[in-house]
Scaffold this motif. Structure first.
Motif, PDB file in Angstrom:
ATOM      1  N   LEU A   1      11.765  15.555  71.951  1.00 21.13           N
ATOM      2  CA  LEU A   1      12.654  16.704  71.799  1.00 21.13           C
ATOM      3  C   LEU A   1      14.050  16.240  71.396  1.00 21.13           C
ATOM      4  CD1 LEU A   1      13.174  19.748  72.119  1.00 21.13           C
ATOM      5  CD2 LEU A   1      13.685  19.314  74.513  1.00 21.13           C
ATOM      6  N   LEU A   2      14.531  15.166  72.007  1.00 22.39           N
ATOM      7  CA  LEU A   2      15.862  14.647  71.702  1.00 22.39           C
ATOM      8  C   LEU A   2      15.956  14.113  70.281  1.00 22.39           C
ATOM      9  CD1 LEU A   2      16.691  12.743  75.006  1.00 22.39           C
ATOM     10  CD2 LEU A   2      17.675  14.892  74.219  1.00 22.39           C
ATOM     11  N   LEU A   3      14.879  13.534  69.781  1.00 25.77           N
ATOM     12  CA  LEU A   3      14.882  12.945  68.449  1.00 25.77           C
ATOM     13  C   LEU A   3      14.723  13.994  67.355  1.00 25.77           C
ATOM     14  CD1 LEU A   3      12.708   9.768  69.091  1.00 25.77           C
ATOM     15  CD2 LEU A   3      15.194   9.914  68.876  1.00 25.77           C
ATOM     16  N   GLY A   4      14.345  15.193  67.739  1.00 30.67           N
ATOM     17  CA  GLY A   4      14.205  16.260  66.754  1.00 30.67           C
ATOM     18  C   GLY A   4      12.792  16.388  66.255  1.00 30.67           C
ATOM     19  N   SER A   5      12.579  17.366  65.407  1.00 35.89           N
ATOM     20  CA  SER A   5      11.250  17.619  64.871  1.00 35.89           C
ATOM     21  C   SER A   5      11.377  17.996  63.403  1.00 35.89           C
ATOM     22  CB  SER A   5      10.595  18.763  65.638  1.00 35.89           C
ATOM     23  OG  SER A   5      11.288  19.971  65.388  1.00 35.89           O
ATOM     24  N   THR A   6      10.246  18.021  62.734  1.00 34.12           N
ATOM     25  CA  THR A   6      10.247  18.425  61.326  1.00 34.12           C
ATOM     26  C   THR A   6      10.760  19.852  61.186  1.00 34.12           C
ATOM     27  OG1 THR A   6       8.441  16.920  60.820  1.00 34.12           O
ATOM     28  CG2 THR A   6       8.796  18.736  59.293  1.00 34.12           C
ATOM     29  N   ALA A   7      10.293  20.756  62.051  1.00 32.03           N
ATOM     30  CA  ALA A   7      10.733  22.156  61.966  1.00 32.03           C
ATOM     31  C   ALA A   7      12.246  22.259  62.118  1.00 32.03           C
ATOM     32  CB  ALA A   7      10.027  23.003  63.020  1.00 32.03           C
ATOM     33  N   ASN A   8      12.808  21.502  63.039  1.00 29.92           N
ATOM     34  CA  ASN A   8      14.257  21.504  63.241  1.00 29.92           C
ATOM     35  C   ASN A   8      14.967  20.947  62.012  1.00 29.92           C
ATOM     36  OD1 ASN A   8      16.602  21.947  64.885  1.00 29.92           O
ATOM     37  ND2 ASN A   8      16.705  19.724  65.145  1.00 29.92           N
ATOM     38  N   GLY A   9      14.419  19.889  61.449  1.00 27.56           N
ATOM     39  CA  GLY A   9      15.003  19.295  60.247  1.00 27.56           C
ATOM     40  C   GLY A   9      14.941  20.227  59.053  1.00 27.56           C
ATOM     41  N   VAL A  10      13.861  21.007  58.956  1.00 25.57           N
ATOM     42  CA  VAL A  10      13.729  21.966  57.859  1.00 25.57           C
ATOM     43  C   VAL A  10      14.740  23.092  58.030  1.00 25.57           C
ATOM     44  CG1 VAL A  10      12.203  23.680  56.798  1.00 25.57           C
ATOM     45  CG2 VAL A  10      11.313  21.425  57.378  1.00 25.57           C
ATOM     46  N   LEU A  11      14.915  23.548  59.265  1.00 27.54           N
ATOM     47  CA  LEU A  11      15.844  24.646  59.535  1.00 27.54           C
ATOM     48  C   LEU A  11      17.263  24.291  59.101  1.00 27.54           C
ATOM     49  CD1 LEU A  11      16.489  27.383  60.798  1.00 27.54           C
ATOM     50  CD2 LEU A  11      16.730  26.215  62.984  1.00 27.54           C
ATOM     51  N   HIS A  12      17.711  23.125  59.465  1.00 26.66           N
ATOM     52  CA  HIS A  12      19.065  22.707  59.124  1.00 26.66           C
ATOM     53  C   HIS A  12      19.106  22.230  57.683  1.00 26.66           C
ATOM     54  CE1 HIS A  12      20.419  23.284  63.173  1.00 26.66           C
ATOM     55  NE2 HIS A  12      19.331  22.659  63.591  1.00 26.66           N
ATOM     56  N   GLY A  13      19.870  22.906  56.876  1.00 27.64           N
ATOM     57  CA  GLY A  13      19.977  22.564  55.464  1.00 27.64           C
ATOM     58  C   GLY A  13      19.032  23.351  54.578  1.00 27.64           C
ATOM     59  N   SER A  14      18.288  24.287  55.152  1.00 30.16           N
ATOM     60  CA  SER A  14      17.353  25.071  54.360  1.00 30.16           C
ATOM     61  C   SER A  14      18.098  26.043  53.455  1.00 30.16           C
ATOM     62  CB  SER A  14      16.422  25.859  55.273  1.00 30.16           C
ATOM     63  OG  SER A  14      15.638  26.739  54.511  1.00 30.16           O
ATOM     64  N   PRO A  15      17.596  26.232  52.233  1.00 32.52           N
ATOM     65  CA  PRO A  15      18.218  27.185  51.316  1.00 32.52           C
ATOM     66  C   PRO A  15      17.808  28.641  51.579  1.00 32.52           C
ATOM     67  CG  PRO A  15      16.377  26.133  50.249  1.00 32.52           C
ATOM     68  CD  PRO A  15      16.522  25.475  51.599  1.00 32.52           C
ATOM     69  N   CYS A  16      16.927  28.854  52.583  1.00 34.53           N
ATOM     70  CA  CYS A  16      16.425  30.205  52.856  1.00 34.53           C
ATOM     71  C   CYS A  16      16.025  30.313  54.325  1.00 34.53           C
ATOM     72  CB  CYS A  16      15.227  30.504  51.952  1.00 34.53           C
ATOM     73  SG  CYS A  16      13.843  29.373  52.196  1.00 34.53           S
ATOM     74  N   ASP A  17      15.440  31.442  54.685  1.00 37.73           N
ATOM     75  CA  ASP A  17      14.953  31.637  56.050  1.00 37.73           C
ATOM     76  C   ASP A  17      13.821  30.661  56.343  1.00 37.73           C
ATOM     77  OD1 ASP A  17      16.720  33.746  56.284  1.00 37.73           O
ATOM     78  OD2 ASP A  17      15.181  35.305  56.118  1.00 37.73           O
ATOM     79  N   VAL A  18      13.684  30.329  57.637  1.00 41.77           N
ATOM     80  CA  VAL A  18      12.611  29.441  58.082  1.00 41.77           C
ATOM     81  C   VAL A  18      11.908  30.098  59.264  1.00 41.77           C
ATOM     82  CG1 VAL A  18      12.043  27.186  59.076  1.00 41.77           C
ATOM     83  CG2 VAL A  18      13.857  27.360  57.359  1.00 41.77           C
ATOM     84  N   LEU A  19      10.585  30.146  59.204  1.00 40.16           N
ATOM     85  CA  LEU A  19       9.780  30.609  60.327  1.00 40.16           C
ATOM     86  C   LEU A  19       9.037  29.405  60.873  1.00 40.16           C
ATOM     87  CD1 LEU A  19       8.443  32.739  62.170  1.00 40.16           C
ATOM     88  CD2 LEU A  19       6.727  33.049  60.354  1.00 40.16           C
ATOM     89  N   ALA A  20       9.332  29.055  62.128  1.00 40.51           N
ATOM     90  CA  ALA A  20       8.634  27.960  62.805  1.00 40.51           C
ATOM     91  C   ALA A  20       7.531  28.566  63.658  1.00 40.51           C
ATOM     92  CB  ALA A  20       9.601  27.152  63.649  1.00 40.51           C
TER      93      ALA A  20
END
Length: 143
Positions: A118-137
């Motif tokens: 959790l501390l190191l992050g996840s792909t979904a979190n990485g996609v959310l930050h910097g995404s050019p659009c909405d993200v549904l995890a």
């Protein structure tokens, strides 16, 4: 309203659950669906210090990804506009393809992480930050 949805999958068994969420949104909004799988480059994963020729390994990964994405596509109840298999950093490739395809929504699976993961992050979190659009995890759990 979403017109173009990008389904980013890791092609594990849980991918169908994530795909079904994207399909439901496509049905509800009339959006077109593009499926994306990113093969993390071995050079990228190991910092460029891979002491062997990995060309054959990368080709095998591409072939396996194509087979699995075809299986997933056959399980989906709607037509898929396009399937993309790219190579590189997962989050950056998802962002790049989302911009290139001008998608309105990225749908990605999210594994429930605890502790150090959790501390190191996840792909979904990485996609959310910097995404050019909405993200549904979409929450997926391995049983």
């Amino acid at each position: 309203m979403y017109n173009r949805i990008l389904l980013a999958v890791d092609l594990t068994d849980e991918s169908i659950k994530v795909a079904n969420e994207a399909v439901g949104l496509c049905k509800a909004t009339g959006a077109e669906l593009t499926i994306l799988h990113v093969i993390e480059s071995l050079n990228y994963a190991y910092g460029g210090d891979v002491p062997i020729d990995i060309t054959d390994i990368q080709a095998q990964l591409q072939d396996t990804a194509k087979e699995r994405i075809d299986i997933l596509k056959d399980q989906i109840e709607i037509p898929v506009k396009e399937c993309c298999i790219t190579q590189g950093g997962i989050e950056s490739e998802i962002h790049r393809i989302a911009e290139e395809k001008q998608v309105d929504l990225i749908v990605v699976g999210s594994h429930c992480r605890h502790g150090l993961a959790l501390l190191l992050g996840s792909t979904a979190n990485g996609v959310l930050h910097g995404s050019p659009c909405d993200v549904l995890a979409v929450k997926v759990n391995k049983d």
